[in-house]
Design a protein around this motif. Structure first.
Motif, PDB file in Angstrom:
ATOM      1  N   THR A 184       0.827  -1.204   0.000  1.00  0.00           N
ATOM      2  CA  THR A 184       0.000   0.000   0.000  1.00  0.00           C
ATOM      3  C   THR A 184       0.865   1.258   0.000  1.00  0.00           C
ATOM      4  O   THR A 184       0.354   2.359  -0.113  1.00  0.00           O
ATOM      5  CB  THR A 184      -0.908   0.023   1.249  1.00  0.00           C
ATOM      6  OG1 THR A 184      -0.087  -0.034   2.425  1.00  0.00           O
ATOM      7  CG2 THR A 184      -1.864  -1.162   1.235  1.00  0.00           C
ATOM      8  N   THR A 185       2.167   1.062   0.159  1.00  0.00           N
ATOM      9  CA  THR A 185       3.119   2.173   0.144  1.00  0.00           C
ATOM     10  C   THR A 185       4.175   1.866  -0.916  1.00  0.00           C
ATOM     11  O   THR A 185       4.019   0.939  -1.717  1.00  0.00           O
ATOM     12  CB  THR A 185       3.793   2.328   1.518  1.00  0.00           C
ATOM     13  OG1 THR A 185       4.498   1.115   1.828  1.00  0.00           O
ATOM     14  CG2 THR A 185       2.766   2.600   2.600  1.00  0.00           C
ATOM     15  N   THR A 186       5.228   2.637  -0.926  1.00  0.00           N
ATOM     16  CA  THR A 186       6.324   2.387  -1.855  1.00  0.00           C
ATOM     17  C   THR A 186       6.980   1.050  -1.552  1.00  0.00           C
ATOM     18  O   THR A 186       7.310   0.750  -0.404  1.00  0.00           O
ATOM     19  CB  THR A 186       7.384   3.496  -1.746  1.00  0.00           C
ATOM     20  OG1 THR A 186       6.791   4.725  -2.119  1.00  0.00           O
ATOM     21  CG2 THR A 186       8.566   3.215  -2.651  1.00  0.00           C
ATOM     22  N   ASN A 187       7.168   0.238  -2.574  1.00  0.00           N
ATOM     23  CA  ASN A 187       7.881  -1.025  -2.425  1.00  0.00           C
ATOM     24  C   ASN A 187       9.374  -0.745  -2.484  1.00  0.00           C
ATOM     25  O   ASN A 187       9.888  -0.306  -3.513  1.00  0.00           O
ATOM     26  CB  ASN A 187       7.480  -1.984  -3.541  1.00  0.00           C
ATOM     27  CG  ASN A 187       8.229  -3.307  -3.445  1.00  0.00           C
ATOM     28  OD1 ASN A 187       9.029  -3.513  -2.538  1.00  0.00           O
ATOM     29  ND2 ASN A 187       7.965  -4.190  -4.382  1.00  0.00           N
ATOM     30  N   PRO A 188      10.103  -0.988  -1.396  1.00  0.00           N
ATOM     31  CA  PRO A 188      11.533  -0.672  -1.405  1.00  0.00           C
ATOM     32  C   PRO A 188      12.377  -1.637  -2.212  1.00  0.00           C
ATOM     33  O   PRO A 188      13.601  -1.500  -2.258  1.00  0.00           O
ATOM     34  CB  PRO A 188      11.895  -0.737   0.083  1.00  0.00           C
ATOM     35  CG  PRO A 188      10.921  -1.690   0.667  1.00  0.00           C
ATOM     36  CD  PRO A 188       9.646  -1.508  -0.105  1.00  0.00           C
ATOM     37  N   GLY A 189      11.755  -2.633  -2.849  1.00  0.00           N
ATOM     38  CA  GLY A 189      12.505  -3.575  -3.668  1.00  0.00           C
ATOM     39  C   GLY A 189      12.754  -4.898  -2.986  1.00  0.00           C
ATOM     40  O   GLY A 189      13.340  -5.804  -3.583  1.00  0.00           O
ATOM     41  N   ALA A 190      12.333  -5.050  -1.729  1.00  0.00           N
ATOM     42  CA  ALA A 190      12.562  -6.288  -0.993  1.00  0.00           C
ATOM     43  C   ALA A 190      11.488  -7.321  -1.352  1.00  0.00           C
ATOM     44  O   ALA A 190      10.418  -6.993  -1.863  1.00  0.00           O
ATOM     45  CB  ALA A 190      12.546  -6.019   0.509  1.00  0.00           C
ATOM     46  N   ALA A 191      11.814  -8.594  -1.075  1.00  0.00           N
ATOM     47  CA  ALA A 191      10.824  -9.663  -1.174  1.00  0.00           C
ATOM     48  C   ALA A 191      10.340  -9.972   0.236  1.00  0.00           C
ATOM     49  O   ALA A 191      11.146 -10.107   1.162  1.00  0.00           O
ATOM     50  CB  ALA A 191      11.431 -10.901  -1.810  1.00  0.00           C
ATOM     51  N   LEU A 192       9.021 -10.074   0.411  1.00  0.00           N
ATOM     52  CA  LEU A 192       8.435 -10.287   1.738  1.00  0.00           C
ATOM     53  C   LEU A 192       7.722 -11.630   1.784  1.00  0.00           C
ATOM     54  O   LEU A 192       6.885 -11.933   0.924  1.00  0.00           O
ATOM     55  CB  LEU A 192       7.445  -9.172   2.086  1.00  0.00           C
ATOM     56  CG  LEU A 192       7.964  -7.731   2.032  1.00  0.00           C
ATOM     57  CD1 LEU A 192       6.889  -6.778   2.517  1.00  0.00           C
ATOM     58  CD2 LEU A 192       9.221  -7.573   2.861  1.00  0.00           C
ATOM     59  N   VAL A 193       8.060 -12.432   2.798  1.00  0.00           N
ATOM     60  CA  VAL A 193       7.395 -13.711   3.052  1.00  0.00           C
ATOM     61  C   VAL A 193       6.840 -13.655   4.467  1.00  0.00           C
ATOM     62  O   VAL A 193       7.588 -13.396   5.424  1.00  0.00           O
ATOM     63  CB  VAL A 193       8.383 -14.891   2.911  1.00  0.00           C
ATOM     64  CG1 VAL A 193       7.674 -16.200   3.213  1.00  0.00           C
ATOM     65  CG2 VAL A 193       8.979 -14.918   1.520  1.00  0.00           C
ATOM     66  N   PHE A 194       5.522 -13.877   4.608  1.00  0.00           N
ATOM     67  CA  PHE A 194       4.862 -13.773   5.913  1.00  0.00           C
ATOM     68  C   PHE A 194       4.445 -15.159   6.388  1.00  0.00           C
ATOM     69  O   PHE A 194       3.883 -15.952   5.617  1.00  0.00           O
ATOM     70  CB  PHE A 194       3.625 -12.877   5.825  1.00  0.00           C
ATOM     71  CG  PHE A 194       3.943 -11.446   5.436  1.00  0.00           C
ATOM     72  CD1 PHE A 194       4.308 -10.520   6.407  1.00  0.00           C
ATOM     73  CD2 PHE A 194       3.878 -11.039   4.119  1.00  0.00           C
ATOM     74  CE1 PHE A 194       4.596  -9.217   6.062  1.00  0.00           C
ATOM     75  CE2 PHE A 194       4.159  -9.728   3.765  1.00  0.00           C
ATOM     76  CZ  PHE A 194       4.525  -8.811   4.734  1.00  0.00           C
ATOM     77  N   LEU A 195       4.710 -15.437   7.674  1.00  0.00           N
ATOM     78  CA  LEU A 195       4.336 -16.696   8.291  1.00  0.00           C
ATOM     79  C   LEU A 195       3.349 -16.444   9.427  1.00  0.00           C
ATOM     80  O   LEU A 195       3.219 -15.322   9.922  1.00  0.00           O
ATOM     81  CB  LEU A 195       5.579 -17.403   8.853  1.00  0.00           C
ATOM     82  CG  LEU A 195       6.739 -17.653   7.880  1.00  0.00           C
ATOM     83  CD1 LEU A 195       7.909 -18.281   8.630  1.00  0.00           C
ATOM     84  CD2 LEU A 195       6.303 -18.525   6.717  1.00  0.00           C
ATOM     85  N   ASP A 196       2.699 -17.504   9.852  1.00  0.00           N
ATOM     86  CA  ASP A 196       1.804 -17.428  11.008  1.00  0.00           C
ATOM     87  C   ASP A 196       2.625 -16.996  12.226  1.00  0.00           C
ATOM     88  O   ASP A 196       3.686 -17.565  12.506  1.00  0.00           O
ATOM     89  CB  ASP A 196       1.200 -18.815  11.244  1.00  0.00           C
ATOM     90  CG  ASP A 196       0.149 -18.818  12.367  1.00  0.00           C
ATOM     91  OD1 ASP A 196       0.247 -17.962  13.273  1.00  0.00           O
ATOM     92  OD2 ASP A 196      -0.736 -19.673  12.332  1.00  0.00           O
ATOM     93  N   PRO A 197       2.157 -15.970  12.974  1.00  0.00           N
ATOM     94  CA  PRO A 197       2.927 -15.503  14.144  1.00  0.00           C
ATOM     95  C   PRO A 197       3.233 -16.607  15.147  1.00  0.00           C
ATOM     96  O   PRO A 197       4.252 -16.571  15.828  1.00  0.00           O
ATOM     97  CB  PRO A 197       2.008 -14.441  14.764  1.00  0.00           C
ATOM     98  CG  PRO A 197       1.158 -13.974  13.638  1.00  0.00           C
ATOM     99  CD  PRO A 197       0.945 -15.166  12.756  1.00  0.00           C
TER     100      PRO A 197
END
Length: 855
Positions: A184-197
């Motif tokens: 929703t903001t600027t993508n800084p170029g990183a890859a993001l992987v989200f896991l269950d907390p």
């Protein structure tokens, strides 16, 4: 006088356009770099400000280690409960986020960015500050499920339902993509992987009881500063780092600033070259224009104009040139910044051109640079114009300075040259880098100034040699071209100086880079005894699964591990040195051939011992047996005994200071989370290394970031890193050549105008159009080659001195890139031919009778 100045400026607008182009280029690079950096800074300031929690709690990190050693600093997850009870806390979350994970798809291809941006694996939380939102699928539930950001999914063709493999510090695990999250903001170029907390800490940190930080939201009416103070009182500030949202954003922006500084300084380097070369071009242009307007200026003086008015007239023309060039350069800079923004978008940093920032400082800098360089460049020609006598109106126009002695130049050039030579000699004789580097910089500047000042003195002897074969090869045309180049040494020297600057730079850097490559080749041949080195492509650490896989490969006989870690060492003289140290496993001598001044590998790798570079130790009062306090990441302290002094440090390739290393047992005790950064592998007895390599590559296929290198590969890897710097120098050279070509074109064009009557007479007595074009081309070639020879001679001297500085760092080989040198000289001749095309064509199309009647 103002009316006359404006008419004169417009009358010569074609000639001045070439000079204006130099101003445009320099201003464009200055303004473009400022606009781009301001835009990126503003964009990320908004990103950091909008996503940072009111207060963040992080482990105390005096030595940043995650990128280098693979170790992730953590704090107890239970700290979240203590923070949540603090008065004024609306919510507190235990964060889990690591940058050292590698994510691989089913085809063994990395899904992370290739531009140097990190791959972030983290726990999935949804707050009003989240930089992403779930746009398809569902949130991860339990182990084995993950979200992926939409930009990475699109680039790597990953869809919901695909399986990914995550290589983290505790181990490797597989996840199924169950949702896509969009920025929703600027993508800084990183890859993001989200896991269950609930499972992120266990999978990424090795323990559900650990976290990488605590994010705290303030209750209504509580300021960030108040909340930080209260949380600090509750948990203590000596163990943890506490930052408000503003401080966190500022810290993140400081890290981004390093990246921005690289781009800014590169572009300012281009601007500096354009400015330096442009000064020569503008000085030359105004000098020749004034020489050709001797009668006009004399007439103005005869009509009552005083010296001040004439000088003011010429400077006004220069300021008009600077004004036009600065305005066009500013517009070009906006276009350049737009191009950089789109280039960054292609690399994954999604900046918006509509949010381009043009601060008030940018146009100010543009006009200061543009007007300043033209004013400075035109000042000497303006003084020369003011010295024109009213009697000059009664005489034929002459080229100013043709017959004037060069005594003053000889004296100034000799004095400055001797001072520069003394500085370079001092650099070569220095025994410490801290002494040699300043002397090198001073010597480069002084010898450059001396060569520019004394350049006209070298015109006659050098061009007589360079053009000595012209009469024999081209007859009378060749003789006339040589004499035309000799006619005005000042003009020839100034024209060649523009090319000389660029070629001196590339000559010096080519010698330095060739010497670095040769030195590394010597060190690799001398020191590297392993059959293979296994490393990540970006030299970051890798997981223990890589080591286990390599060790289990059929045909592998010996595996020696290497780990890197930042350390702070307190030396006997009271200095504290923060540097990179290495740790090695047993049998180091079987894979690295190190030479020792005292001690050996067995003593150096023993528990509690340390090896150090002998020269570094001598400079800091360290001897074998000295005990030095050492701080490791995470605040762990110990004292290590210096057990060996090396003549060749194995960590020199990592930019370390002091060449320090110790055993793996020592590092494991004080930095247990560090990961292997390299494996030195020898084939087992009876196994051919050529047969082992394909096996290693096959078993390491699931780890696409890991590469297998032999000695030749390792040399090529080093050469490529050095070549990056050289490519930048070549780009600077290209810019210098473009402006230098403009200078040669300008000089020849003005020279053709100056010699209009002479050319008409030559044509009248039988000189053909083709012969005339050849004469001008040969004149241009000899001027360009003169600049190349002068620049290369100066650059080679600089390069030798640079190598002497590198020798103090152990890079002792001296090499000359003869192929590059020959190519530069040939290229200079081609530049001369290209630059002469338009002036020669114009001269050949002159009407003979009109040319003879020209005044």
């Amino acid at each position: 006088m103002l009316k006359a100045t404006l008419r004169s400026f417009l009358a010569h607008k074609g000639r001045l356009a070439l000079s204006a182009l130099a101003v445009i280029l320099s201003v464009a690079f200055v303004s473009g770099s400022l606009i781009f950096s301001d835009t990126v800074t503003r964009t990320f300031d908004r990103l950091f400000a909008s996503t940072a929690a009111d207060v963040t709690v992080q482990p105390k990190q005096d030595l940043r280690s995650a990128r280098l050693s693979g170790a992730v600093q953590t704090l107890p997850a239970a700290l979240r409960d203590r923070v949540a009870k603090v008065d004024g806390v609306a919510a507190a979350r235990a964060e889990v986020s690591v940058e050292n994970a590698v994510v691989v798809d089913a085809r063994h291809k990395s899904v992370g960015p290739t531009t140097g941006a990190p791959t972030l694996a983290m726990a999935w939380y949804v707050t009003h500050r989240s930089p992403v939102q779930l746009t398809s699928g569902h949130a991860p539930r339990g182990a084995g499920e993950a979200l992926l950001d939409a930009d990475t999914a699109g680039k790597r063709h990953v869809r919901i339902g695909d399986t990914l493999t995550v290589q983290a510090q505790p181990g490797t695990f597989r996840v199924r993509v169950v949702g896509i999250a969009t920025f929703t903001t600027t993508n800084p170029g990183a890859a993001l992987v989200f896991l269950d907390p609930a499972v992120a800490a266990r999978e990424l940190l090795g323990s559900a009881a650990q976290a990488t930080g605590i994010s705290v939201d303030a209750a209504p009416g509580v300021t960030d500063a108040q909340l930080k103070r209260r949380v600090g009182q509750a948990i203590g500030t000596g163990t943890y780092d506490l930052k408000t949202a503003g401080e966190q954003a500022k810290s993140a922006a400081a890290g981004l600033g390093t990246f921005l500084d690289v781009i800014k300084y590169v572009m300012l380097g281009f601007a500096g070259v354009a400015l330096l070369v442009g000064v020569f071009l503008i000085v030359n242009t105004f000098s020749m224009l004034i020489a050709q307007r001797t009668r006009e200026l004399g007439l103005l003086r005869a009509l009552g104009a005083d010296r001040r008015q004439v000088r003011r007239s010429v400077l006004t023309e220069a300021l008009l040139l600077g004004l036009v060039g600065s305005t066009l350069g500013l517009l070009a800079g906006i276009g350049l910044a737009l191009g950089l923004i789109r280039l960054m978008s292609a690399f994954g940093m999604n900046l918006k051109a509509t949010e381009m920032v043009i601060g008030w400082g940018t146009p100010v800098a543009a006009y200061v640079v543009g007007l300043g360089v033209t004013f400075v460049a035109a000042y000497l020609p303006a003084r020369r114009a003011a010295a024109v006598s009213p009697m000059a109106a009664l005489a034929d126009a002459e080229v100013a300075g043709v017959g004037k002695p060069l005594r003053a130049r000889a004296i100034v050039g000799a004095v400055v040259g001797v001072a520069g030579a003394a500085a370079l000699a001092g650099c070569a004789a220095a025994t410490k880098v801290a002494q040699a580097a300043p002397l090198l910089g001073l010597g480069v500047v002084l010898t450059l100034i001396a060569t520019v000042v004394a350049g006209p003195l070298l015109v006659r002897p050098v061009i007589r040699v360079l053009g000595g074969a012209f009469p024999a090869l081209f007859g009378p045309v060749g003789r006339m071209s040589q004499r035309n180049a000799l006619r005005n040494p000042r003009r020839t020297g100034a024209t060649a100086a523009a090319l000389m600057v660029g070629l001196a730079l590339v000559g010096g850097m080519s010698v330095a880079s060739a010497s670095m490559s040769a030195s590394f080749d010597q060190q690799i041949d001398k020191n590297l005894g392993a059959d293979f080195i296994i490393q990540n492509t970006n030299f970051t650490p890798f997981t223990k699964q890589v080591r286990d896989t390599v060790a289990a490969t059929r045909g592998v006989g010996l595996v020696v591990r290497q780990r890197l870690t930042p350390v702070a060492v307190r030396l006997p003289k009271g200095d504290e040195v923060r540097t990179t140290a290495a740790a090695y496993g047993p049998r180091l001598d079987d894979v690295l051939h190190l030479t020792y001044a005292q001690g050996g590998s067995r003593a150096a790798l023993a528990d509690g011992h340390l090896a150090m570079d002998a020269d570094f130790a001598r400079d800091h009062g360290v001897r074998v047996g000295s005990v030095v306090p050492v701080e490791f990441p995470g605040g762990r302290h110990t004292e290590l005994t210096v057990a060996a002094l090396t003549d060749q440090a194995p960590t020199e390739g990592f930019g370390s200071q002091g060449g320090m290393y110790f055993g793996l047992a020592t590092l494991t005790k004080y930095a247990p989370r560090a990961q292997d950064s390299a494996l030195y592998v020898n084939a087992a007895t009876g196994t051919n290394p050529q047969d082992l390599r394909p096996r290693l590559e096959r078993v390491l296929a699931p780890f696409p970031q890991v590469q297998v290198h032999n000695q030749t590969d390792y040399k090529n890897l080093v050469h490529k890193q050095i070549a990056v710097l050289l490519y930048l120098v070549y780009a600077l050279l290209g810019l210098a050549i473009v402006i230098a070509v403009l200078g040669v074109v300008n000089t020849l064009a003005l020279s053709v105008v100056e010699r209009t009557r002479e050319i008409g007479l030559l044509r009248a007595i039988g000189l053909g159009r083709r012969q005339l074009r050849r004469m001008i081309r040969l004149e241009s070639v000899v001027i360009a080659v003169f600049g190349a020879v002068l620049g290369l001679a100066l650059g080679l001297v600089w390069g030798v001195c640079m190598q002497q500085v590198l020798a103090l760092r152990g890079l002792t080989a001296l090499a000359f890139p003869w192929t590059t040198i020959v190519a530069v000289v040939v290229g200079a001749a081609v530049v001369g031919v290209v630059a002469a095309l338009l002036p020669a064509l114009r001269a050949s199309r002159m009407n003979v009778l009109a040319a003879i009647a020209h005044e």
